[in-house]
Structure formats: C-alpha cells, structure tokens
Design an enzyme around this catalytic site. Structure first.
Site, short mmCIF file in Angstrom:
data_model
loop_
_atom_site.label_atom_id
_atom_site.label_comp_id
_atom_site.label_asym_id
_atom_site.label_seq_id
_atom_site.Cartn_x
_atom_site.Cartn_y
_atom_site.Cartn_z
N VAL A 132 32.31 70.20 131.13
CA VAL A 132 32.65 68.81 131.44
C VAL A 132 33.51 68.77 132.70
CG1 VAL A 132 33.79 66.72 130.59
CG2 VAL A 132 32.51 68.18 128.99
N LYS A 133 32.98 68.08 133.70
CA LYS A 133 33.68 68.01 134.99
C LYS A 133 34.51 66.74 135.03
CE LYS A 133 32.29 68.63 139.83
NZ LYS A 133 31.11 68.53 140.72
N LEU A 134 35.81 66.92 135.29
CA LEU A 134 36.78 65.82 135.20
C LEU A 134 37.52 65.68 136.52
CD1 LEU A 134 38.27 67.19 131.88
CD2 LEU A 134 37.05 65.00 132.03
N THR A 142 27.00 69.81 139.58
CA THR A 142 26.41 68.55 140.06
C THR A 142 27.53 67.53 140.14
OG1 THR A 142 25.99 67.86 137.81
CG2 THR A 142 24.18 68.97 138.91
#
Ligand code: E4P
Length: 207
Positions: free
Chosen positions: A86-88, A27
C-alpha cells in the site's frame, strides 16, 4: 539492489520480467491514467493482472488523504493480492496509516519523500519502503542523490529495516549512482533499465 519498474504498462512489465531482472513494480494514479485505466473496478483488476506477471512487490497507491479513508482504501488494495504494497503519501495521516498497517502486517511504501527528516518518520512508522524522489529534486536544483545518501547514513546508524526505494529515476546514471550509494531498490522506467545494456564497444565487438 532490487530493480522495480515504474509503470502500469503491461508490455513494459512483461519485457522487464522476461529479461529476468525484475523484483517488483511501482505505480501511481498518473501512471494508471496514462494507460487509460480509470474507474475503481478497472484499476483493481489492473493491479491483479500486474501481480500475476511479476513475482515481487507491487505498490498500489491510495487516493485518499485522510486516515480513515486511507485505511479503507489500503485494506481493499491489500486484499487484491498478497504482493500488493500500500503506497501512502508522506503526510501526517499517511504516517499514521503506515504505522497502522505495519501493526497489521500489511506492507507499505511512503511516497513523495523529499527530505531525510521525512524518511526518518517513515522508518519510525515501520514503513516497508520509503520513496525519495530523485529526479524531481534534481529538477529544482536540489541534489537528489545527496538526500538518498543522507537517508542511507541515518538508516544505517540505527539499523532501520525500512528499504530505501529510489524513485523518480530519469536515466541510467541515476541507477548506477543509487547502486554506489547503497539504495536498497530503484524504480525506473523500462528505458533506463534497458539503457544499462548499451555500450558502443559491445556493439563493435559483436560486429
Ligand atoms: C514512484 O513510486 C513514483 O511515483 C515515480 O517514480 C515518480 O516519478 P516521476 O517524478 O517521473 O513522476
């Protein structure tokens, strides 16, 4: 090759899950907003609901762009469910945060990747996934598939464990070409995934 669905739409996630081919979800803040999910509590609850539908990894993106707040936000996201990744963003502090999380055992996805050099940094930082954006490169007349091939070659040269997650998929041929190149994962809207089912001869044969 793993199939992730690139949406925050619960019906689409359930449909892909029920098809039996889903390995995870990605997402981003725009996809959450598209579903009308706003506000910290609602967003966190929505991620939890998604994790309860699928068996695999669910990428949840931080909004912060500085190291300290990326860590704070990332830890909060990771605490929702053990399937959260965790999208960074692929910026200096994003790379530092990926290294920090890799040392603490939290999975990461470095996103907004548009070059092999950026992907090399993601692997060096120990990111779980790197997300090169195929469609957005094609949109500006740069061959997105070629970038993915270059990343594949570099990662294979050194046995980097970071998985290539081909993102910004626009159609079925992107999925097929990614499978030929050896991308580890594709993340795609439901329409391109179910589009793989279509062949006129199948319909004619069925008739
Ligand atoms: C996935 O992680 C990305 O956020 C997504 O694939 C971007 O796709 P878009 O280029 O269609 O916005």
């Amino acid at each position: 090759m793993k199939f992730f669905i690139d949406t925050a739409n619960i019906e689409h996630i359930e449909e892909a899950q029920n098809l039996g081919i889903l390995d995870g979800v990605t997402t981003n803040p725009s996809l959450m907003a598209k579903e009308g999910i706003t506000g910290r509590v609602n967003i966190l609850n929505h991620y939890k609901n998604i994790c309860e539908i699928v068996d695999g990894d669910v990428s949840a993106e931080v909004i912060a762009t500085d190291f300290k707040n990326m860590i704070k936000e990332g830890e909060e996201l990771a605490s929702i469910h053990n399937q959260i990744v965790v999208k960074l963003p692929m910026i200096k502090d994003g790379v530092k945060a990926a290294k920090y999380f890799s040392n603490t055992g939290i999975k990461t996805n470095l996103t907004l990747v548009f070059s092999p050099g950026q992907a090399l940094l993601a692997a060096k930082a120990g990111a779980t996934y790197v997300s090169p954006f195929l469609g957005r490169l094609d949109d500006i007349s740069i061959d997105g598939l070629n970038i993915i091939s270059e990343i594949r070659e570099i990662y294979d040269n050194y046995n980097f464990e970071t998985q290539i997650l081909a993102a910004s998929i626009r159609h079925t041929m992107h999925i097929i070409d990614c499978a030929k190149i050896g991308a580890d994962v594709i993340t795609s809207p439901l329409s391109s995934i179910v589009g793989l089912l279509n062949h006129p001869l199948t319909g004619i044969g069925l008739d």
